[in-house]
Design an enzyme around this catalytic site. Structure first.
Site, short mmCIF file in Angstrom:
data_model
loop_
_atom_site.label_atom_id
_atom_site.label_comp_id
_atom_site.label_asym_id
_atom_site.label_seq_id
_atom_site.Cartn_x
_atom_site.Cartn_y
_atom_site.Cartn_z
N ASP A 177 -6.85 -9.23 7.34
CA ASP A 177 -6.13 -9.42 6.08
C ASP A 177 -4.90 -10.30 6.30
OD1 ASP A 177 -5.75 -9.15 3.36
OD2 ASP A 177 -4.55 -7.31 3.55
N VAL A 225 8.30 1.48 1.40
CA VAL A 225 9.03 1.25 2.64
C VAL A 225 10.52 1.49 2.38
CG1 VAL A 225 9.57 -0.41 4.46
CG2 VAL A 225 7.31 -0.44 3.40
N MET A 263 0.83 -1.20 0.00
CA MET A 263 0.00 0.00 0.00
C MET A 263 0.86 1.25 0.00
SD MET A 263 -2.81 1.21 2.81
CE MET A 263 -1.56 1.59 4.00
N GLY A 264 2.10 1.17 0.50
CA GLY A 264 2.98 2.33 0.50
C GLY A 264 4.40 1.91 0.18
N LYS A 287 7.59 3.77 6.46
CA LYS A 287 6.55 3.50 5.49
C LYS A 287 5.88 4.82 5.13
CE LYS A 287 2.71 0.32 4.67
NZ LYS A 287 1.93 -0.80 5.26
#
Length: 867
Positions: A116, A4, A1-2, A19
């Protein structure tokens, strides 16, 4: 999602991971919300199996800001990388799954559900410590969501997360922590096989499979491992493990039974997506024809080799309904069941016909037990206890006056030819008591001693069908798992039968397969021998005698370690137990006013007053494991003091309200532990190495007293409250000791030569023992307590009507004080007090009231059961 990045924290000179959510993604409300949610979730969590969050903030940029998380830097690989690299051994998979479960348990304790969990979100450090990552979809248990929110982890793209959803997630209904347990079951399945259990050509089809399909079978796994995976993957959350902590304990227990030589299940080839459209209609027709032929052949093979129907699980049905029935025995022809029932207040032997359900009592009681049919089915053996003494009797099945056969004996069983009786006898004093297996001619004669033990109670001997062996159940006098002992009567050889990972006490055993195996019930949890029916369920186990192989045939959440017998092929009868215990406070003066402190389906027991009488601490299984709780008497508020998957029980708070002492088997065996009254800073106090229990403290002085059943020196000990070297008080069996308020005397219970229980007192100064009262049946005894700061003792006994109540008797060294005995609580046959506590002022008591509900159950269609 991002993104790092590796960075250095210059303030603490440590490597960290940063992150960052890029600006173009920060503009997406969904991703921004997810990033913020991850920060909130991680900020509340701290556990070795969770990736740690160090800091959170925003970086000023032209036109806006960029958020960041400063996290623990991890060196290693993801679980996804490890699965792709090749096989993971069964033991390692279980150990790794247990680490994940511990991390989930820590998150769940803070009210955070991950939602998740998948191999990409589990990291394996170089030291093989597993860390759960990415709490971007995490929610508190109060948050509600829908399926679409869970599936989309990138804009406009459905990700592989669908393979790891629980059925609740797919349906879009509110979740609880058991959703993560389902996902962990999928991850464990994939670690064991290399492939997710639910896999189709699209996320929608995969989610439909999660709702409707059973996962492919696992093959080649040790006993219990496959069952553990299936329990995680139950569609109904109520049938999964109740908590991640319980699952972690089960995984660790399973891992202990697996060795490096355990075979790894065959690795399946991962399914491929649909291939391109076939080039021609003719080619497609040929392929379809071949597929049809193969399917037809497989169907014929299936019908010929395995039958058309899947085998059904055993059918369980209730057999008796009084709520006071136990200890069944089946007649040789399978038409009659003898059992013990106390439905009318007396423990008597009853008979029930399977054909029409007719029931009738054939003995008068009041303390009759252990029925066993003669080989020809014409008579029954049973044990009768009169005035604390046991004897074996014979009674015709058609009724009549029982005839006494053997004195000083119990748990009799006829040999297959009816000429001999095996039974148990107790010999020795209170400090060197021995449990002995004996054989005597049925018509009288010389008694032979076959086996003996000073470490456990021998119970329920059972002759093999050929009369050449006896199997006997061994119940430890401490608090540990039970076992069976098989004795070859020809050679004298002895063999111990116990599962690789024993759990609790065992029932009597029944011979099956012509004497090649036995079947018995094993409690799922360790309990004391005084509570054989309250072990949170049991497993029915088939155990081969020669090979030692054991397997679970069925599980029953309400069965007990009482008695198991075989009715015929595939049919077993056993005891089930729904007993609950609730706390009731009573006034000991002024009319005996009373009120319920707890009233539910849990087992609440071992109460003790705390905070000068303002609260009560007690043991309860209400959270799934045996832990210690505290109830404030003025407000009724309740809080949990200990929280561990192992057993915490028998609490004793210090008079100053600063400390709590209790017994726990957190280290594999019971030791005395200490903490603050709120449970903070727990630490082990004793180093007994075997079984240290029942702590108690005087109001005055710095000593803590406890009982040890260590076979090297079974004794009463004392030691400084903060720990140190133990000092011997009295050597011998001293069950449930409690020191007086002034620290000069200790009351305890000990068995006498007849097997009955006596209430004794030892003087701390010189170790001299005095007897207060005796002749109590084992089931009536349990704990005695001092009343306030006096030298008066409260204990359980039967009143003139045979009903158990609380009595008090003064103690004076060397003086018969039986004339001072008086009844403290009113008689109530429907409210039997078990353990109890006396308030510091001696005016109130909290009773753990037993609400007994036991019956007989028949299992039909049990694989491997034949006489």
């Amino acid at each position: 999602m991002g993104h790092v990045f590796r960075a250095t924290d210059t303030r603490l000179d440590r490597a960290v991971a940063i992150k960052i959510l890029p600006e173009h993604r920060w503009a997406d409300p969904h991703l921004r919300h997810r990033f913020e949610r991850e920060a909130r979730a991680l900020s509340a969590l701290s556990h070795p199996n969770l990736c740690a969050l160090y800091d959170v903030g925003e970086i000023a940029q032209s036109g806006g800001t960029t958020p960041y998380l400063v996290m623990e830097l991890l060196e290693g690989e993801t679980l996804r990388d490890r699965i792709a690299a090749g096989r993971i051994g069964v033991r390692k998979a279980l150990i790794w799954a247990a680490q994940i479960a511990h991390g989930l348990a820590a998150a769940h304790q803070k009210g955070v559900i991950h939602r998740d969990l998948k191999p990409e979100n589990v990291f394996i450090t170089e030291g093989e410590l597993l860390k759960i990552l990415d709490f971007g979809l995490a929610m508190t248990q109060q948050t509600h969501t829908n399926a679409s929110t869970l599936v989309r982890t990138e804009p406009g793209m459905v990700m592989g997360t669908a393979h790891y959803m629980s059925p609740e997630q797919v349906r879009g209904i509110p979740l609880d922590p058991r959703s993560d347990i389902f996902s962990l079951g999928i991850v464990l399945y994939e670690m064991l096989t290399g492939e997710a259990p639910f896999h189709s050509y699209s996320p929608v089809e995969t989610m439909n499979a999660i709702l409707t399909d059973d996962p492919p079978d696992l093959a080649g796994l040790p006993e219990g491992v496959e069952e553990l995976v299936w329990r995680c993957l139950e569609k109904d959350p109520a049938r999964r493990f109740s908590s991640a902590r319980d699952l972690a304990y089960a995984l660790e227990s399973a891992a202990k039974s697996v060795t490096s030589a355990t075979p790894v299940p065959a690795r399946r080839r991962t399914s491929s997506p649909p291939v391109a459209k076939l080039k021609s209609t003719r080619t497609r027709a040929i392929v379809l024809a071949l597929m049809a032929a193969a399917i037809g052949a497989a169907a014929v093979l299936s019908r010929d080799s395995f039958g058309t129907d899947e085998p059904e699980p055993p059918l369980l049905r209730t057999f008796t309904y009084s709520g006071r029935d136990r200890a069944p025995a089946a007649s040789p022809d399978g038409r009659l069941i003898a059992f013990v029932s106390s439905r009318d207040g007396n423990g008597r032997i009853w008979l029930k016909q399977l054909a029409d359900g007719t029931e009738a009592a054939i003995t008068t009681g009041p303390n009759d037990s252990a029925p066993r049919f003669a080989p020809d089915g014409s008579a029954l053996l049973f044990t009768r206890n009169e005035r604390g003494t046991n004897a074996i009797y014979r009674v015709p099945v058609v009724g009549g006056e029982p005839r006494r056969l053997i004195d000083d004996a119990f748990d009799g069983d006829w040999s297959p030819d009816g000429k001999q009786i095996a039974f148990i006898r107790t010999r020795g004093g209170r400090n060197d008591r021995m449990s002995i297996l004996c054989i005597a001619p049925a018509n009288g004669g010389t008694v032979r001693e076959i086996a003996a033990s000073t470490l456990e109670e021998l119970i329920a001997p059972r002759w093999s069908p050929d009369g050449k062996a006896i199997v006997i159940t061994r119940a430890p006098r401490g608090t540990s798992a039970g076992s069976l002992l098989v004795i070859d009567l020809v050679s004298g050889d002895k063999r111990v039968l116990a599962r690789k990972n024993p759990h609790g006490l065992l029932s009597s055993a029944a011979w099956v397969s012509g004497g090649k195996a036995v079947v018995y019930a094993e409690l799922d949890a360790v309990v004391s021998t005084g509570l054989p029916g309250r072990g949170r369920g049991s497993a029915l186990v088939l155990h081969e005698v020669d090979s030692g192989r054991a397997r679970v045939l069925l599980r029953n959440p309400h069965s007990s370690s009482d008695t198991v017998d075989v009715l015929g092929p595939g049919r077993v009868i056993f005891s089930e137990d729904f007993t609950r215990q609730s706390l009731r406070e009573v006034t000991l003066e002024g009319g005996g006013a009373q009120r319920w402190l707890s009233r539910g389906m849990s087992v609440d027991r071992q109460p003790s007053y705390a905070r000068g009488g303002k609260s009560v601490v007690f043991t309860s299984d209400r959270a799934g494991s045996l832990d210690i709780w505290e109830l404030m008497l003025d407000s009724g508020s309740l809080r949990r003091i200990t929280d561990d998957e192992r057993i915490d029980w028998d609490p004793f708070p210090s008079a100053d309200g600063q400390s709590l002492f209790w017994s726990s088997n957190r280290g594999g065996h019971f030791e005395i532990w200490r903490s603050a009254l709120d449970g903070a800073n727990p630490q082990q106090v004793t180093q007994d190495g075997f079984d240290a229990e029942n702590p108690s403290l005087p109001v005055e002085g710095d000593w803590m007293f406890y009982d040890s059943s260590n076979p090297k020196r079974d004794a009463l000990w004392r030691m400084p409250r903060g720990g140190g070297s133990p000092v011997l008080v009295f050597e011998g069996e001293t069950a449930h000791p409690e020191v007086s308020a002034d620290g000069t005397l200790v009351v305890y219970q000990a068995p006498d030569t007849s097997g009955a229980i006596a209430v004794d007192v030892v003087r701390v100064a010189d170790g001299k023992v005095f007897s207060l009262a005796g002749g109590f049946p084992v089931a009536d005894a349990l704990r005695a307590r001092w009343i306030g700061s006096t030298h008066t003792i409260a204990f359980r006994a039967r009143d003139a009507n045979g009903v158990i109540a609380l009595f008090a008797q003064d103690f004076r060294p060397g003086v018969d004080t039986s004339a001072t005995r008086r009844q403290l609580t009113p008689s109530d046959a429907d409210a039997t007090p078990e353990t109890f506590a006396i308030s510091p002022d001696g005016k109130r008591a909290v009773l753990a009231i037993v609400d007994e509900a036991s019956g007989l159950m028949i299992a039909e269609g049990v694989e491997g059961i034949e006489r």
